[in-house]
Design a protein around this motif. Structure first.
Motif, PDB file in Angstrom:
ATOM      1  N   VAL A 184       0.831  -1.203   0.000  1.00  0.00           N
ATOM      2  CA  VAL A 184       0.000   0.000   0.000  1.00  0.00           C
ATOM      3  C   VAL A 184       0.869   1.257   0.000  1.00  0.00           C
ATOM      4  O   VAL A 184       0.668   2.173  -0.811  1.00  0.00           O
ATOM      5  CB  VAL A 184      -0.950   0.012   1.220  1.00  0.00           C
ATOM      6  N   VAL A 185       1.843   1.310   0.886  1.00  0.00           N
ATOM      7  CA  VAL A 185       2.686   2.504   1.017  1.00  0.00           C
ATOM      8  C   VAL A 185       3.465   2.764  -0.269  1.00  0.00           C
ATOM      9  O   VAL A 185       3.496   3.890  -0.786  1.00  0.00           O
ATOM     10  CB  VAL A 185       3.653   2.353   2.211  1.00  0.00           C
ATOM     11  N   GLY A 186       4.097   1.733  -0.804  1.00  0.00           N
ATOM     12  CA  GLY A 186       4.894   1.904  -2.009  1.00  0.00           C
ATOM     13  C   GLY A 186       4.065   2.356  -3.195  1.00  0.00           C
ATOM     14  O   GLY A 186       4.474   3.236  -3.962  1.00  0.00           O
ATOM     15  N   ILE A 187       2.884   1.765  -3.362  1.00  0.00           N
ATOM     16  CA  ILE A 187       2.019   2.126  -4.484  1.00  0.00           C
ATOM     17  C   ILE A 187       1.502   3.549  -4.340  1.00  0.00           C
ATOM     18  O   ILE A 187       1.435   4.306  -5.323  1.00  0.00           O
ATOM     19  CB  ILE A 187       0.871   1.108  -4.616  1.00  0.00           C
ATOM     20  N   GLU A 188       1.155   3.940  -3.126  1.00  0.00           N
ATOM     21  CA  GLU A 188       0.667   5.306  -2.940  1.00  0.00           C
ATOM     22  C   GLU A 188       1.763   6.332  -3.218  1.00  0.00           C
ATOM     23  O   GLU A 188       1.524   7.340  -3.884  1.00  0.00           O
ATOM     24  CB  GLU A 188       0.106   5.483  -1.532  1.00  0.00           C
ATOM     25  N   TYR A 189       2.969   6.091  -2.705  1.00  0.00           N
ATOM     26  CA  TYR A 189       4.064   7.027  -2.978  1.00  0.00           C
ATOM     27  C   TYR A 189       4.406   7.040  -4.471  1.00  0.00           C
ATOM     28  O   TYR A 189       4.675   8.104  -5.042  1.00  0.00           O
ATOM     29  CB  TYR A 189       5.298   6.657  -2.161  1.00  0.00           C
ATOM     30  N   ALA A 190       4.405   5.882  -5.112  1.00  0.00           N
ATOM     31  CA  ALA A 190       4.688   5.824  -6.541  1.00  0.00           C
ATOM     32  C   ALA A 190       3.644   6.610  -7.336  1.00  0.00           C
ATOM     33  O   ALA A 190       3.973   7.283  -8.324  1.00  0.00           O
ATOM     34  CB  ALA A 190       4.726   4.370  -7.017  1.00  0.00           C
ATOM     35  N   SER A 191       2.380   6.549  -6.875  1.00  0.00           N
ATOM     36  CA  SER A 191       1.306   7.288  -7.544  1.00  0.00           C
ATOM     37  C   SER A 191       1.492   8.792  -7.437  1.00  0.00           C
ATOM     38  O   SER A 191       1.088   9.542  -8.324  1.00  0.00           O
ATOM     39  CB  SER A 191      -0.053   6.888  -6.946  1.00  0.00           C
ATOM     40  N   VAL A 192       2.096   9.223  -6.350  1.00  0.00           N
ATOM     41  CA  VAL A 192       2.386  10.647  -6.182  1.00  0.00           C
ATOM     42  C   VAL A 192       3.582  11.049  -7.046  1.00  0.00           C
ATOM     43  O   VAL A 192       3.539  12.050  -7.778  1.00  0.00           O
ATOM     44  CB  VAL A 192       2.674  10.976  -4.701  1.00  0.00           C
ATOM     45  N   LEU A 193       4.641  10.258  -6.971  1.00  0.00           N
ATOM     46  CA  LEU A 193       5.868  10.608  -7.681  1.00  0.00           C
ATOM     47  C   LEU A 193       5.685  10.595  -9.190  1.00  0.00           C
ATOM     48  O   LEU A 193       6.253  11.436  -9.899  1.00  0.00           O
ATOM     49  CB  LEU A 193       6.985   9.648  -7.282  1.00  0.00           C
ATOM     50  N   LYS A 194       4.900   9.671  -9.716  1.00  0.00           N
ATOM     51  CA  LYS A 194       4.746   9.624 -11.179  1.00  0.00           C
ATOM     52  C   LYS A 194       4.094  10.903 -11.699  1.00  0.00           C
ATOM     53  O   LYS A 194       4.353  11.322 -12.829  1.00  0.00           O
ATOM     54  CB  LYS A 194       3.968   8.374 -11.597  1.00  0.00           C
ATOM     55  N   VAL A 250       2.607   5.849 -18.539  1.00  0.00           N
ATOM     56  CA  VAL A 250       1.380   6.379 -19.138  1.00  0.00           C
ATOM     57  C   VAL A 250       1.146   7.830 -18.722  1.00  0.00           C
ATOM     58  O   VAL A 250       0.655   8.643 -19.510  1.00  0.00           O
ATOM     59  CB  VAL A 250       0.157   5.487 -18.788  1.00  0.00           C
ATOM     60  N   THR A 251       1.525   8.167 -17.502  1.00  0.00           N
ATOM     61  CA  THR A 251       1.328   9.541 -17.031  1.00  0.00           C
ATOM     62  C   THR A 251       2.351  10.484 -17.662  1.00  0.00           C
ATOM     63  O   THR A 251       2.060  11.651 -17.923  1.00  0.00           O
ATOM     64  CB  THR A 251       1.417   9.609 -15.495  1.00  0.00           C
ATOM     65  N   GLY A 252       3.541   9.965 -17.928  1.00  0.00           N
ATOM     66  CA  GLY A 252       4.578  10.799 -18.526  1.00  0.00           C
ATOM     67  C   GLY A 252       4.421  11.011 -20.012  1.00  0.00           C
ATOM     68  O   GLY A 252       4.838  12.042 -20.544  1.00  0.00           O
ATOM     69  N   TYR A 253       3.783  10.054 -20.705  1.00  0.00           N
ATOM     70  CA  TYR A 253       3.722  10.113 -22.164  1.00  0.00           C
ATOM     71  C   TYR A 253       2.348  10.459 -22.732  1.00  0.00           C
ATOM     72  O   TYR A 253       2.251  11.010 -23.827  1.00  0.00           O
ATOM     73  CB  TYR A 253       4.141   8.756 -22.755  1.00  0.00           C
ATOM     74  N   SER A 254       1.271  10.124 -22.035  1.00  0.00           N
ATOM     75  CA  SER A 254      -0.056  10.203 -22.630  1.00  0.00           C
ATOM     76  C   SER A 254      -0.582  11.637 -22.738  1.00  0.00           C
ATOM     77  O   SER A 254      -0.378  12.465 -21.846  1.00  0.00           O
ATOM     78  CB  SER A 254      -1.055   9.383 -21.806  1.00  0.00           C
ATOM     79  N   ASN A 255      -1.309  11.879 -23.837  1.00  0.00           N
ATOM     80  CA  ASN A 255      -1.967  13.173 -24.001  1.00  0.00           C
ATOM     81  C   ASN A 255      -3.161  13.322 -23.066  1.00  0.00           C
ATOM     82  O   ASN A 255      -3.686  14.428 -22.899  1.00  0.00           O
ATOM     83  CB  ASN A 255      -2.426  13.350 -25.456  1.00  0.00           C
ATOM     84  N   PHE A 256      -3.619  12.222 -22.453  1.00  0.00           N
ATOM     85  CA  PHE A 256      -4.687  12.302 -21.462  1.00  0.00           C
ATOM     86  C   PHE A 256      -4.172  12.803 -20.107  1.00  0.00           C
ATOM     87  O   PHE A 256      -4.961  13.148 -19.226  1.00  0.00           O
ATOM     88  CB  PHE A 256      -5.330  10.930 -21.236  1.00  0.00           C
ATOM     89  N   SER A 257      -2.858  12.829 -19.930  1.00  0.00           N
ATOM     90  CA  SER A 257      -2.267  13.151 -18.624  1.00  0.00           C
ATOM     91  C   SER A 257      -2.354  14.644 -18.335  1.00  0.00           C
ATOM     92  O   SER A 257      -1.721  15.462 -19.006  1.00  0.00           O
ATOM     93  CB  SER A 257      -0.798  12.705 -18.602  1.00  0.00           C
ATOM     94  N   ARG A 258      -3.100  14.982 -17.310  1.00  0.00           N
ATOM     95  CA  ARG A 258      -3.230  16.399 -16.961  1.00  0.00           C
ATOM     96  C   ARG A 258      -1.930  16.950 -16.372  1.00  0.00           C
ATOM     97  O   ARG A 258      -1.641  18.140 -16.507  1.00  0.00           O
ATOM     98  CB  ARG A 258      -4.409  16.608 -16.010  1.00  0.00           C
ATOM     99  N   ASN A 259      -1.145  16.076 -15.724  1.00  0.00           N
ATOM    100  CA  ASN A 259       0.132  16.536 -15.166  1.00  0.00           C
ATOM    101  C   ASN A 259       1.133  16.845 -16.276  1.00  0.00           C
ATOM    102  O   ASN A 259       1.848  17.839 -16.211  1.00  0.00           O
ATOM    103  CB  ASN A 259       0.690  15.479 -14.206  1.00  0.00           C
ATOM    104  N   ARG A 260       1.177  15.990 -17.297  1.00  0.00           N
ATOM    105  CA  ARG A 260       2.025  16.283 -18.450  1.00  0.00           C
ATOM    106  C   ARG A 260       1.557  17.564 -19.143  1.00  0.00           C
ATOM    107  O   ARG A 260       2.375  18.404 -19.538  1.00  0.00           O
ATOM    108  CB  ARG A 260       2.008  15.106 -19.442  1.00  0.00           C
ATOM    109  N   THR A 261       0.245  17.714 -19.300  1.00  0.00           N
ATOM    110  CA  THR A 261      -0.304  18.912 -19.937  1.00  0.00           C
ATOM    111  C   THR A 261       0.080  20.165 -19.163  1.00  0.00           C
ATOM    112  O   THR A 261       0.494  21.182 -19.740  1.00  0.00           O
ATOM    113  CB  THR A 261      -1.836  18.808 -20.043  1.00  0.00           C
ATOM    114  N   PHE A 262      -0.053  20.097 -17.835  1.00  0.00           N
ATOM    115  CA  PHE A 262       0.317  21.217 -16.973  1.00  0.00           C
ATOM    116  C   PHE A 262       1.796  21.554 -17.153  1.00  0.00           C
ATOM    117  O   PHE A 262       2.178  22.714 -17.328  1.00  0.00           O
ATOM    118  CB  PHE A 262       0.020  20.849 -15.525  1.00  0.00           C
ATOM    119  N   GLY A 263       2.650  20.520 -17.142  1.00  0.00           N
ATOM    120  CA  GLY A 263       4.078  20.738 -17.317  1.00  0.00           C
ATOM    121  C   GLY A 263       4.408  21.337 -18.665  1.00  0.00           C
ATOM    122  O   GLY A 263       5.274  22.221 -18.778  1.00  0.00           O
TER     123      GLY A 263
END
Length: 331
Positions: A184-194, A250-263
């Protein structure tokens, strides 16, 4: 065998809507907390979420809506929290009903601000929910693709594997493949970092760096993620599993990614405020960057990508200068 019982969704955004679509197809009834009465009335009238994933149709007879979180918490056994991490405390402060005995699933890919806690730790420390009643949902899963029923893979993590398996069975269908984990901890932190790394990818995209460099950035990002997870929560995990590396890619490459769009907007010269206004959606990584930077002040892990994104977003360092320094540190 654990039974998830009556299941409710807490939140009204795109990921909440996608999860509701999956769950209600299995259970044929869900509770759904949304904070705005006007949004609920529009939903009932239109038969779909009026603001997110509007192509996803629902049978209104299968949904009990409420703008009072207490009504939902009282009536349902499993609560799936899918609100932006920045607003989770605002929703929970209205809570007068005990949730200690509920099965709580967090599908929030962010950290609780100010407390700098991943959501499972926050629920455990503040609401006294035992870890065996806490699960998280992870994996590469853009809400838009789930809504289109494109094949996706989700991981349910819980210290109680029977509960993880029971909830994963609720999600599994023709277009959703599931697996379980205890990390749980590792997946949650990974979800934040990605999300942080996706902002970095977007900034580099906005600065016109190419695919060759993007591959190097992602390779360094997964190494950085692994260093942090090993430091804060040592576990025999495989960082190349889809719930870690897949979600990062997927978060770093996808056009659906709002974080990539923001960046990308930041890389093109937008101010943070103007980028946020134009997107009209929350980029979790903006808040996650600050939280992770503060957490890492205690952990002292070598995290140059996190540091670079923080310097750009919060210290107002020029993206051109900061990314050039970052490229010089890569090999």
């Amino acid at each position: 065998m654990f039974d998830c019982g009556r299941i409710a969704i807490i939140g009204g955004g795109s990921w909440a809507t996608a999860i509701a679509k999956i769950v209600v197809a299995h259970t044929h009834h869900i509770g759904w907390y949304m904070r705005r009465d006007d949004r609920i009335e529009d939903f009932k009238r239109l038969g779909h979420n009026p603001a997110y994933l509007t192509s996803v149709r629902f049978n209104m007879e299968e949904i009990t809506f409420a703008s009072d979180i207490n009504k939902i918490v009282q009536a349902y056994d499993t609560l799936i929290f899918v609100t932006p991490s920045a607003y989770i405390k605002n929703h929970l402060k209205k809570l007068k009903t005990r949730i200690k005995d509920k099965f709580v699933v967090t599908a929030i890919k962010g950290i609780v601000p100010d407390d700098n806690l991943i959501c499972s730790e926050y629920f455990h420390q503040v609401y006294d929910i035992p870890y065996e009643n806490l699960a998280c949902l992870g994996g590469p899963s853009h809400a838009e693709e789930v809504a289109l029923e494109r094949l996706s893979y989700l991981t349910v993590a819980c210290s109680d594997r029977d509960k993880a398996r029971a909830f994963s069975d609720v999600l599994a269908c023709d277009y959703i493949k599931t697996k379980i984990s205890s990390d749980v901890v590792g997946i949650e932190y990974a979800s934040v970092l990605k999300n942080v790394y996706a902002i970095a990818a977007g900034i580099c995209n906005g600065l016109k760096y190419g695919d060759n460099f993007m591959a190097v950035l992602m390779a360094n990002a997964v190494q950085e993620m692994s260093r942090f997870l090993t430091s804060v929560y040592p576990l025999d995990r495989n960082i190349t599993d889809s719930v870690y590396l897949g979600d990062l890619l997927v978060t770093g490459y996808s056009n659906f990614s709002r974080n990539r769009t923001f960046g990308t907007m930041i890389g093109k010269g937008y101010s943070i405020k103007s980028a946020q206004i134009e997107m009209e959606m929350i980029a979790e990584g903006y808040f996650g960057t600050k939280c992770m930077k503060e957490i890492n002040r205690h952990s002292h892990v070598n995290m140059p990508i996190l540091d670079a994104v923080y310097n750009i977003l919060y210290e107002r360092i020029s993206p051109q200068i900061e990314i050039k320094l970052l490229t010089d540190s890569f090999r």
